[in-house]
Enzyme design. Sequence first.
Site, mmCIF file in Angstrom:
data_model
loop_
_atom_site.group_PDB
_atom_site.id
_atom_site.type_symbol
_atom_site.label_atom_id
_atom_site.label_comp_id
_atom_site.label_asym_id
_atom_site.label_seq_id
_atom_site.Cartn_x
_atom_site.Cartn_y
_atom_site.Cartn_z
ATOM 1 N N SER A 24 0.839 -1.212 0.000
ATOM 2 C CA SER A 24 0.000 0.000 0.000
ATOM 3 C C SER A 24 0.868 1.255 0.000
ATOM 4 O O SER A 24 0.593 2.228 -0.706
ATOM 5 C CB SER A 24 -0.883 0.026 1.251
ATOM 6 O OG SER A 24 -1.823 -1.011 1.203
ATOM 7 N N GLY A 95 -6.082 -3.495 -7.620
ATOM 8 C CA GLY A 95 -7.219 -2.655 -7.238
ATOM 9 C C GLY A 95 -6.750 -1.287 -6.781
ATOM 10 O O GLY A 95 -7.349 -0.259 -7.116
ATOM 11 N N SER A 168 -13.567 1.525 2.943
ATOM 12 C CA SER A 168 -12.524 1.245 1.956
ATOM 13 C C SER A 168 -11.489 2.355 1.896
ATOM 14 O O SER A 168 -11.804 3.511 1.585
ATOM 15 C CB SER A 168 -13.160 1.068 0.563
ATOM 16 O OG SER A 168 -12.170 1.194 -0.433
ATOM 17 N N GLN A 170 -9.270 2.514 -0.305
ATOM 18 C CA GLN A 170 -9.064 2.869 -1.715
ATOM 19 C C GLN A 170 -10.030 3.961 -2.144
ATOM 20 O O GLN A 170 -9.651 4.902 -2.844
ATOM 21 C CB GLN A 170 -9.212 1.624 -2.594
ATOM 22 C CG GLN A 170 -8.079 0.642 -2.364
ATOM 23 C CD GLN A 170 -8.170 -0.616 -3.189
ATOM 24 O OE1 GLN A 170 -9.128 -0.817 -3.944
ATOM 25 N NE2 GLN A 170 -7.194 -1.485 -3.042
ATOM 26 N N ASP A 316 -7.015 -7.990 4.703
ATOM 27 C CA ASP A 316 -6.195 -8.809 3.799
ATOM 28 C C ASP A 316 -5.595 -10.027 4.500
ATOM 29 O O ASP A 316 -5.025 -10.907 3.850
ATOM 30 C CB ASP A 316 -5.070 -7.951 3.186
ATOM 31 C CG ASP A 316 -5.635 -6.832 2.318
ATOM 32 O OD1 ASP A 316 -6.787 -6.959 1.863
ATOM 33 O OD2 ASP A 316 -4.923 -5.827 2.109
ATOM 34 N N LYS A 343 -12.552 -8.928 -3.631
ATOM 35 C CA LYS A 343 -11.081 -8.819 -3.700
ATOM 36 C C LYS A 343 -10.601 -9.541 -4.973
ATOM 37 O O LYS A 343 -11.391 -9.790 -5.873
ATOM 38 C CB LYS A 343 -10.455 -9.396 -2.435
ATOM 39 C CG LYS A 343 -10.869 -8.643 -1.160
ATOM 40 C CD LYS A 343 -10.378 -7.217 -1.140
ATOM 41 C CE LYS A 343 -10.809 -6.484 0.119
ATOM 42 N NZ LYS A 343 -10.469 -5.064 0.080
ATOM 43 N N ARG A 347 -12.952 -14.012 -1.709
ATOM 44 C CA ARG A 347 -12.099 -14.695 -0.723
ATOM 45 C C ARG A 347 -12.906 -15.490 0.293
ATOM 46 O O ARG A 347 -12.336 -16.351 0.973
ATOM 47 C CB ARG A 347 -11.140 -13.694 -0.048
ATOM 48 C CG ARG A 347 -10.029 -13.254 -0.981
ATOM 49 C CD ARG A 347 -9.032 -12.304 -0.338
ATOM 50 N NE ARG A 347 -7.961 -11.970 -1.281
ATOM 51 C CZ ARG A 347 -7.175 -10.912 -1.186
ATOM 52 N NH1 ARG A 347 -7.328 -10.054 -0.181
ATOM 53 N NH2 ARG A 347 -6.231 -10.701 -2.084
HETATM 54 O O1 SPQ Z 1 -4.769 -3.479 -4.506
HETATM 55 P P1 SPQ Z 1 -5.690 -4.625 -4.268
HETATM 56 O O2 SPQ Z 1 -5.695 -5.547 -5.443
HETATM 57 O O3 SPQ Z 1 -7.081 -4.195 -3.908
HETATM 58 O O4 SPQ Z 1 -5.067 -5.439 -3.027
HETATM 59 C C1 SPQ Z 1 -5.575 -5.886 -1.757
HETATM 60 C C2 SPQ Z 1 -4.617 -7.083 -1.333
HETATM 61 O O5 SPQ Z 1 -5.061 -8.114 -0.838
HETATM 62 O O6 SPQ Z 1 -3.422 -6.876 -1.497
HETATM 63 C C3 SPQ Z 1 -7.030 -6.318 -1.747
HETATM 64 F F1 SPQ Z 1 -7.342 -7.237 -2.517
HETATM 65 O O7 SPQ Z 1 -5.352 -4.893 -0.732
HETATM 66 C C4 SPQ Z 1 -6.095 -3.674 -0.607
HETATM 67 C C5 SPQ Z 1 -6.902 -3.716 0.680
HETATM 68 O O8 SPQ Z 1 -7.784 -4.788 0.745
HETATM 69 C C6 SPQ Z 1 -5.099 -2.554 -0.557
HETATM 70 C C7 SPQ Z 1 -5.662 -1.282 -0.004
HETATM 71 C C8 SPQ Z 1 -4.899 -0.025 -0.150
HETATM 72 O O9 SPQ Z 1 -3.691 -0.055 -0.419
HETATM 73 O O10 SPQ Z 1 -5.529 1.050 0.016
HETATM 74 C C9 SPQ Z 1 -6.852 -1.241 0.707
HETATM 75 C C10 SPQ Z 1 -7.707 -2.421 0.893
HETATM 76 O O11 SPQ Z 1 -8.758 -2.387 -0.055
HETATM 77 P P2 SPQ Z 1 -10.119 -1.581 0.240
HETATM 78 O O12 SPQ Z 1 -10.983 -1.854 -0.968
HETATM 79 O O13 SPQ Z 1 -10.670 -2.191 1.482
HETATM 80 O O14 SPQ Z 1 -9.807 -0.178 0.368
#
Ligand code: SPQ
Length: 429
Positions: A24, A95, A168, A170, A316, A343, A347
């Site tokens: 991240s 993502g 989230s 993200q 995660d 995800k 999962r």
């Molecule tokens: O980047 P990606 O594919 O979404 O990766 C994951 C992981 O398991 O490595 C989720 F599948 O991590 C995300 C995490 O679940 C990384 C992240 C971030 O860097 O901001 C936040 C989380 O996702 P979200 O949707 O809950 O914000």
Amino acid sequence: MATQTLHFKNRTIKGVIEVPGDKSISHRSIMFGAIADGKTRVWNFLKGQDCLSTWECFQKLGVPISDQGQYLLIEGKGFEGLREPSSILDVGNSGTTSRLLMGILAGRPFHSVLIGDESIAKRPMSRVTAPLRLMGVKIDGRMNGEYTPISIRGGELSSIDYQIPVASAQVKSALLFAAMQASGITELTEKGNTRDHTERMIQYFGGKLEKNGLTIRIDGSAQLEGRDLVVPGDISSAAFFIAAAILAPNSELLIKNVGLNETRTGMITVLERMGANLEIIPHSIDSFEPYGDILVRSSKLQGTEIGGDLIPKLIDEIPILALLATQAEGRTVIKNAEELKVKETNRIDTVANELNKLGCQITPTADGLMIDGVSRLKGGIVDSHGDHRIGMMLAIASLVAEDSVHVQSTEAIDVSFPNFFKALTSTMK
Ligand code: SPQ
């Protein structure tokens, strides 16, 4: 498709290791380096596939990024330095790249198109495209902006007052990147506390925001400046080694320089409650992210209940926690974790299906998993289904399985942990 045949029953996990840099934070280090003015140098950048996708996207946006051996050099010229890409931006399996990039591109006066792999094409994007539309962006994609390919024509943005409907990081981060380019003050309220790396980096790079409980206020006049930073080890990668040392007999492993940001350490809280023998040794050196060492020894675990506010802090780590729960006395219930369905794979289903093939007793529920322990694991053929965290969790399962575990599609692990198998075998005695 790579398959690994693993038979590690009764091996001991010993020694001292470091895990690769936090995924991240590595993504964000390129993004902040690109939108800041001046040079940003990043030590311990994670060269996993996901972060390499971010690197490539920003190079296509005209940002010079070079590998200087010891560190990554990003030569940013502010948001205005980004250029219209002449080809499609490929986010691969990531993502984080796709969502955060949308927030950055929202305020740029040019056109761009985002695509990714088969897994990305199934992951929901309207959680970001919908609020960005409210800010005035022309953004569209398959099924009215729900899925990739996504096309963005950025431009002038208005601030919003927005309650984020999912917990989230993200979505929060994408909106923070857009808000830094908008006129006026944006107010975002989270549904739950999620990882706060973006807020920390805004401040570390010289920007300002106010945080009050779940609400963040930020104005659009951010002037960021390039910085030097060291990425701490990824606690989400360390999680597999913590599990390995807990499960393997007579083990003692010291994992050094791991990020200990409290929005990411939910797994430690849960494992302490389950009876794990863990010592957390925080480092007192001043850094933009807290970090330290984790000492883990073989442990007997008790089942527990995991839900509510803890879920975003360990989202995660649920696949590996599920494996640990199969070796804990009694029942473990994981709830409020419906986000797991969107995800890299669903999962909830993948964890239950793959571990049950090895003899576990896991029932998928609408918002989580019900796991009964202690299960005696047999060998078998299992598959990561292209999900790095599932691949690593299944590899760790081989430490407690009676016979060989054949893990298919292990190439997916490169997304977050290149050389995972080398690191794992280096700790085995
Ligand atoms: O980047 P990606 O594919 O979404 O990766 C994951 C992981 O398991 O490595 C989720 F599948 O991590 C995300 C995490 O679940 C990384 C992240 C971030 O860097 O901001 C936040 C989380 O996702 P979200 O949707 O809950 O914000």
